[in-house]
Design an enzyme around this catalytic site. Structure first.
Site, short mmCIF file in Angstrom:
data_model
loop_
_atom_site.label_atom_id
_atom_site.label_comp_id
_atom_site.label_asym_id
_atom_site.label_seq_id
_atom_site.Cartn_x
_atom_site.Cartn_y
_atom_site.Cartn_z
N ASP A 91 -13.86 4.98 -4.55
CA ASP A 91 -13.54 3.89 -5.66
C ASP A 91 -14.26 4.64 -6.93
O ASP A 91 -13.70 4.52 -8.09
CB ASP A 91 -13.48 2.54 -5.83
CG ASP A 91 -12.52 2.13 -4.51
OD1 ASP A 91 -11.45 2.55 -4.30
OD2 ASP A 91 -12.88 1.14 -4.05
N GLY A 148 -12.56 -10.11 -12.74
CA GLY A 148 -12.76 -10.04 -11.35
C GLY A 148 -14.08 -9.49 -10.95
O GLY A 148 -14.64 -8.77 -11.72
N SER A 167 0.77 -1.30 0.08
CA SER A 167 0.06 0.12 -0.11
C SER A 167 0.86 1.21 0.11
O SER A 167 1.79 1.37 0.65
CB SER A 167 -0.91 -0.03 1.20
OG SER A 167 -1.71 1.09 1.09
N LYS A 196 -14.33 -4.99 1.85
CA LYS A 196 -15.18 -3.75 1.11
C LYS A 196 -16.70 -4.30 1.20
O LYS A 196 -17.59 -3.33 1.48
CB LYS A 196 -14.86 -3.46 -0.18
CG LYS A 196 -13.60 -2.85 -0.28
CD LYS A 196 -13.20 -2.56 -1.75
CE LYS A 196 -11.88 -1.58 -2.05
NZ LYS A 196 -11.77 -1.28 -3.01
N SER A 255 -1.05 4.16 0.77
CA SER A 255 -2.22 4.88 0.96
C SER A 255 -1.38 5.98 2.23
O SER A 255 -1.93 7.17 2.24
CB SER A 255 -3.17 4.23 1.65
OG SER A 255 -3.88 3.46 0.58
N TYR A 280 -1.89 -0.80 -8.73
CA TYR A 280 -0.83 0.20 -8.57
C TYR A 280 0.46 -0.33 -8.09
O TYR A 280 1.52 0.53 -8.24
CB TYR A 280 -1.54 1.31 -7.83
CG TYR A 280 -1.69 1.07 -6.42
CD1 TYR A 280 -0.78 1.05 -5.35
CD2 TYR A 280 -3.03 0.66 -5.91
CE1 TYR A 280 -1.12 0.59 -3.84
CE2 TYR A 280 -3.39 0.45 -4.60
CZ TYR A 280 -2.33 0.30 -3.70
OH TYR A 280 -2.84 -0.12 -2.48
N GLY A 312 -14.93 -8.75 -7.35
CA GLY A 312 -14.97 -8.45 -5.83
C GLY A 312 -15.38 -6.88 -5.67
O GLY A 312 -16.15 -6.38 -6.46
N GLY A 313 -14.87 -6.48 -4.37
CA GLY A 313 -15.42 -5.07 -4.04
C GLY A 313 -15.16 -3.86 -5.22
O GLY A 313 -15.84 -3.06 -5.57
#
Length: 250
Positions: free
Chosen positions: A92, A116, A13, A56, A15, A196, A118-119
């Site tokens: 998102d 995919g 991450s 999520k 973030s 990313y 998912g969330g």
């Protein structure tokens, strides 16, 4: 903690770095096991958090209210604690839209394949629909009623014009993997990978080698963080910050 990120594995991450460029607070990364997740959410010992894979959807039962986009998407990546009540949002969705527009990727009237389900995929699908995608094809290794298999994708949907990867395949440390071989998709003009880290995935590397536009998800990450900070602090920030931080991190 006051502000931070929860998820499964967070070693990849960025973030913390992004949030601390955007706002004057300390932002913590808090990886949680499945066993740790429920006690953490029940304790509610935070001011505001972001949520990533695999939680999520799991956070929703703990929330008093979802904003309109999070409710429609069915996934939450931003939570604010207001006097012990938790409120959920999805940044998102606008983050993905920002990234498409920043890279001049048009999806209106096009057939788009989403890898995919998912969330992250829920926000991506909602964004693609809002931007006027003609057809969405969702692909998973194991079907879930809404998706098809990769074998079916190769057999029946090689006419996809845009491909978006929302799966974790190719994410650090699994950097030598790719979710799909792009060679059969001769009509594809753009490949978007929401991963990313690494900054260039195997999927995007192949896309560029085949003459397609290929982008990874750092801009989306920064954009969704900027929108989350606005919710955390109830203040507006200039979108120019997204590009400034992106260029700095690149």
């Amino acid at each position: 903690m006051d502000y931070g990120l929860i998820g499964g594995k967070l070693g990849h991450s960025y973030s913390k770095e992004i949030h601390e460029k955007l706002a004057d607070y300390t932002y913590e990364l808090k990886p949680l096991t499945d066993e740790e997740f429920d006690p953490f959410m029940e304790a509610r010992e935070f001011k505001a958090i972001n949520v990533t894979i695999p939680y999520k959807k799991h956070v929703i039962p703990y929330l008093k209210e979802l904003d309109e986009s999070a409710a429609a998407i069915g996934a939450v990546n931003t939570i604010v604690n207001k006097n012990g009540d938790l409120y959920g949002y999805n940044t998102d969705y606008p983050g993905f839209i920002y990234m498409l527009k920043a890279n001049d990727i048009e999806v209106a009237g096009k057939k788009v394949m989403v890898l995919g389900n998912g969330g992250a995929a829920q926000a991506v699908k909602a964004a693609l629909k809002s931007l006027g995608a003609k057809e969405l094809v969702v692909v998973k290794r194991t079907t879930d009623g809404e998706s098809i298999t990769y074998e079916e994708a190769y057999a029946e949907h090689t006419d996809a014009e845009v491909i978006v990867n929302t799966s974790p395949v190719g994410m650090y440390p699994d950097v030598d993997s790719s979710p799909i071989d792009l060679k059969p998709f001769e009509k594809c003009t753009a490949v978007v990978d929401v991963i990313y880290n690494p900054i260039t995935t195997k999927l995007v590397e192949q896309a560029r080698g085949l003459g397609m536009t290929g982008i990874t998800g750092l801009e989306m990450l920064i954009a969704q963080a900027k929108y989350a900070v606005e919710i955390f602090l109830d203040k507006s920030l200039d979108d120019k910050l997204i590009d400034e931080i992106y260029k700095d991190m690149i």
